[in-house]
Write a protein that holds these residues in place. Structure first.
Motif, PDB file in Angstrom:
ATOM      1  N   PRO B  20       0.870  -1.360   0.011  1.00  0.00           N
ATOM      2  CA  PRO B  20       0.247   0.057   0.121  1.00  0.00           C
ATOM      3  C   PRO B  20       0.959   1.115  -0.043  1.00  0.00           C
ATOM      4  CG  PRO B  20       0.044  -1.013   2.144  1.00  0.00           C
ATOM      5  CD  PRO B  20       0.966  -1.823   1.517  1.00  0.00           C
ATOM      6  N   TRP B  21       0.345   2.219  -0.709  1.00  0.00           N
ATOM      7  CA  TRP B  21       0.958   3.517  -0.887  1.00  0.00           C
ATOM      8  C   TRP B  21       0.070   4.785  -0.438  1.00  0.00           C
ATOM      9  CZ3 TRP B  21       6.324   3.639  -2.137  1.00  0.00           C
ATOM     10  CH2 TRP B  21       6.808   2.417  -2.749  1.00  0.00           C
ATOM     11  N   PHE B  54       0.731  -1.261  -4.989  1.00  0.00           N
ATOM     12  CA  PHE B  54       1.700  -1.643  -6.026  1.00  0.00           C
ATOM     13  C   PHE B  54       2.957  -2.285  -5.669  1.00  0.00           C
ATOM     14  CE2 PHE B  54       5.022  -0.865  -9.237  1.00  0.00           C
ATOM     15  CZ  PHE B  54       4.257  -1.451 -10.550  1.00  0.00           C
ATOM     16  N   SER B  55       3.155  -3.366  -6.351  1.00  0.00           N
ATOM     17  CA  SER B  55       4.743  -3.868  -6.209  1.00  0.00           C
ATOM     18  C   SER B  55       4.972  -4.538  -7.658  1.00  0.00           C
ATOM     19  CB  SER B  55       4.620  -5.086  -5.229  1.00  0.00           C
ATOM     20  OG  SER B  55       5.807  -5.609  -5.213  1.00  0.00           O
ATOM     21  N   SER B 140      12.619   5.899  -5.240  1.00  0.00           N
ATOM     22  CA  SER B 140      13.739   6.572  -5.026  1.00  0.00           C
ATOM     23  C   SER B 140      14.666   5.893  -3.859  1.00  0.00           C
ATOM     24  CB  SER B 140      13.495   7.899  -4.665  1.00  0.00           C
ATOM     25  OG  SER B 140      12.822   7.959  -3.333  1.00  0.00           O
ATOM     26  N   ASP B 141      15.694   6.532  -3.678  1.00  0.00           N
ATOM     27  CA  ASP B 141      16.714   5.726  -2.614  1.00  0.00           C
ATOM     28  C   ASP B 141      16.223   6.053  -1.103  1.00  0.00           C
ATOM     29  OD1 ASP B 141      18.348   5.285  -4.459  1.00  0.00           O
ATOM     30  OD2 ASP B 141      19.562   7.110  -4.303  1.00  0.00           O
ATOM     31  N   SER B 142      15.214   7.135  -1.097  1.00  0.00           N
ATOM     32  CA  SER B 142      14.684   7.298   0.087  1.00  0.00           C
ATOM     33  C   SER B 142      13.251   6.165   0.338  1.00  0.00           C
ATOM     34  CB  SER B 142      14.237   8.546   0.271  1.00  0.00           C
ATOM     35  OG  SER B 142      13.385   9.169  -0.691  1.00  0.00           O
ATOM     36  N   GLY B 143      13.013   5.444  -0.552  1.00  0.00           N
ATOM     37  CA  GLY B 143      11.856   4.477  -0.442  1.00  0.00           C
ATOM     38  C   GLY B 143      10.703   5.075  -0.906  1.00  0.00           C
ATOM     39  N   GLN B 144      10.436   6.464  -1.428  1.00  0.00           N
ATOM     40  CA  GLN B 144       9.645   7.048  -1.966  1.00  0.00           C
ATOM     41  C   GLN B 144       9.032   6.295  -3.455  1.00  0.00           C
ATOM     42  OE1 GLN B 144      10.518  11.043  -1.517  1.00  0.00           O
ATOM     43  NE2 GLN B 144       8.421  11.352  -0.146  1.00  0.00           N
ATOM     44  N   ALA B 145       7.887   6.589  -3.863  1.00  0.00           N
ATOM     45  CA  ALA B 145       7.475   6.068  -5.417  1.00  0.00           C
ATOM     46  C   ALA B 145       7.248   7.251  -6.354  1.00  0.00           C
ATOM     47  CB  ALA B 145       6.637   4.948  -5.331  1.00  0.00           C
ATOM     48  N   ARG B 146       7.282   6.966  -7.513  1.00  0.00           N
ATOM     49  CA  ARG B 146       6.835   8.242  -8.371  1.00  0.00           C
ATOM     50  C   ARG B 146       6.283   7.555  -9.520  1.00  0.00           C
ATOM     51  NH1 ARG B 146       9.699  13.407 -11.093  1.00  0.00           N
ATOM     52  NH2 ARG B 146       7.853  14.373 -11.663  1.00  0.00           N
ATOM     53  N   LEU B 183       4.460   9.288  -4.073  1.00  0.00           N
ATOM     54  CA  LEU B 183       3.645   8.244  -2.909  1.00  0.00           C
ATOM     55  C   LEU B 183       4.847   7.942  -1.882  1.00  0.00           C
ATOM     56  CD1 LEU B 183       3.010   6.752  -6.178  1.00  0.00           C
ATOM     57  CD2 LEU B 183       0.985   6.371  -4.695  1.00  0.00           C
ATOM     58  N   ASN B 184       4.372   7.843  -0.715  1.00  0.00           N
ATOM     59  CA  ASN B 184       5.097   7.352   0.392  1.00  0.00           C
ATOM     60  C   ASN B 184       4.409   6.002   0.751  1.00  0.00           C
ATOM     61  OD1 ASN B 184       6.614   9.799   0.989  1.00  0.00           O
ATOM     62  ND2 ASN B 184       4.650  10.600   1.510  1.00  0.00           N
ATOM     63  N   PRO B 185       5.296   5.132   1.265  1.00  0.00           N
ATOM     64  CA  PRO B 185       5.001   3.619   1.799  1.00  0.00           C
ATOM     65  C   PRO B 185       4.066   3.873   2.709  1.00  0.00           C
ATOM     66  CG  PRO B 185       7.175   3.859   2.084  1.00  0.00           C
ATOM     67  CD  PRO B 185       6.836   5.168   1.166  1.00  0.00           C
TER      68      PRO B 185
END
Lengths: 186, 187
Positions: B20-21, B54-55, B140-146, B183-185
């Motif tokens: 989930p995001w 999403f995965s 991204s490296d910080s675990g966020q998604a775009r 998006l953030n996890p």
């Protein structure tokens, strides 16, 4: 056919610009009067598009026309026209030139401030002049509408004057602006 | 060691539900490009929310359910925006929400520009139509998604611009929808 003006006669370029713009101006003004009174519809949209395209074309023609006037002599009015009427005619023509620019530019500002895209006859995409603002739209609309009536009034005076010279004074002033047949040209 | 099965169950939970995001709305854009009198303009929906699962590894468990507040539409022209709530356009008295719900998320084998494709149903103004949204999903490296994607829809399919307004010379039929979502996890 002489293209350039002389101190006596208008050349074919000046005549063509005069009549082409006269046609465009009467067309744009008629369209403008009709379209603003229509309820919101696709037809209204279509008429606005034609009006705007015509206006932008007239703006380009106005620039051509004033450049051409600067590059050419202006035929003098006959001595039969009294000096005060010559001055009056001179001022009327100056106001016409101001309107040739002020009308399309104020219209262009209305469209720009409404942030509507402007595409001249579906061929040339024109960028917007000013940022989106209802206050600018309202102000420019007021200017455009007021100038319309000044323009309409001046056209009536211009046409009446030309007809007065032709039918009452019979001094050939109207005929100077009409196309000449090359056989008649001296 | 006794509670290890319990722990592993907890870890496995998110995977079962997909990943989930949460949408970071200020950093996200749901925009569109359309034409008016042959000239292009851009607009956007400022308010929208979504259940996003999403995965990349489990596309089968991935699922989007997007709700768009139609009344948050903005096209950069107050004159134009005054028309949009009316009956012929979005009929906002009756329809305030648009939806996009996926039926399948798969690899976009048929599109060279995007890695994935979301097949689903788009509902606007009460009209539901199947659409495919090709998109990219980058972590991204910080675990966020775009997520970035785009699709072209025909506005008349959804009854946007009815009657007179179906005339494509006044307002073009094709509308390019542009999705750019941060998006953030979700924890």
């Amino acid at each position: 056919m002489r293209i350039r003006n002389t101190t006596q006669v208008w050349g074919s370029a000046a005549k063509s610009l005069h009549w082409l713009m006269a046609l465009g101006i009467v067309g744009a003004m008629t369209l403008g009067l009709v379209m603003v009174n229509l309820p919101m519809s696709a037809l209204k949209f279509e008429l606005y598009a034609i009006h705007k395209s015509l206006g932008m074309t007239l703006l380009v023609l106005a620039a051509l026309r004033i450049s051409w006037r600067w590059m050419n002599p202006v035929p003098a009015l006959p001595d039969s026209v009294p000096p005060h009427e010559q001055r009056l005619a001179g001022w009327a023509h100056r106001v016409f030139y101001v309107l040739l620019f002020a009308m399309p530019i104020s219209g262009y500002v209305i469209n720009s401030a409404a942030n509507f895209p402007l595409n001249v006859f579906g061929v040339v995409q024109v960028p917007n002049l000013v940022p989106e603002s209802e206050r600018i739209t309202d102000a420019a609309t007021w200017v455009h509408g007021s100038l319309f009536w000044l323009f309409a009034g001046l056209i009536v005076v211009h046409v009446a004057g030309a007809l007065r010279h032709h039918f009452i004074f019979k001094d050939g002033i109207l005929r100077r602006m009409l196309p000449t047949r090359s056989s008649k040209e001296t | 060691m006794r509670f290890l099965p319990t722990l592993s169950f907890l870890v496995a939970m998110p995977a079962l539900a997909g990943n989930p995001w949460n949408i970071d709305l200020p950093e996200s854009r749901l925009a569109f490009e359309a034409t008016q009198q042959g000239g292009q303009f851009e607009g956007e929906f400022e308010q929208f929310s979504a259940d996003m699962q999403f995965s990349a590894e489990q596309l089968g468990d991935s699922h989007f359910n997007v709700r768009i507040d139609v009344t948050s539409i903005q096209t950069g022209s107050s004159q134009r925006d005054r028309e949009l709530p009316k009956q012929d356009w979005f009929a906002m008295d009756e329809f305030t929400e648009a939806r996009f719900e996926t039926t399948e998320i798969r690899e976009a084998t048929d599109n060279v520009n995007y890695a994935y494709a979301a097949e689903g149903t788009l509902t606007i103004k009460g009209h539901s139509e199947p659409v495919v949204l090709p998109f990219d999903w980058q972590i991204s490296d910080s675990g966020q998604a775009r997520m970035q994607g785009e699709l072209v829809i025909d506005r008349t399919t959804f009854g946007i611009g009815e009657g007179d307004w179906e005339d494509p010379s006044a307002v073009g039929h094709d509308v390019r929808v542009l999705v750019d979502v941060q998006l953030n996890p979700a924890d």
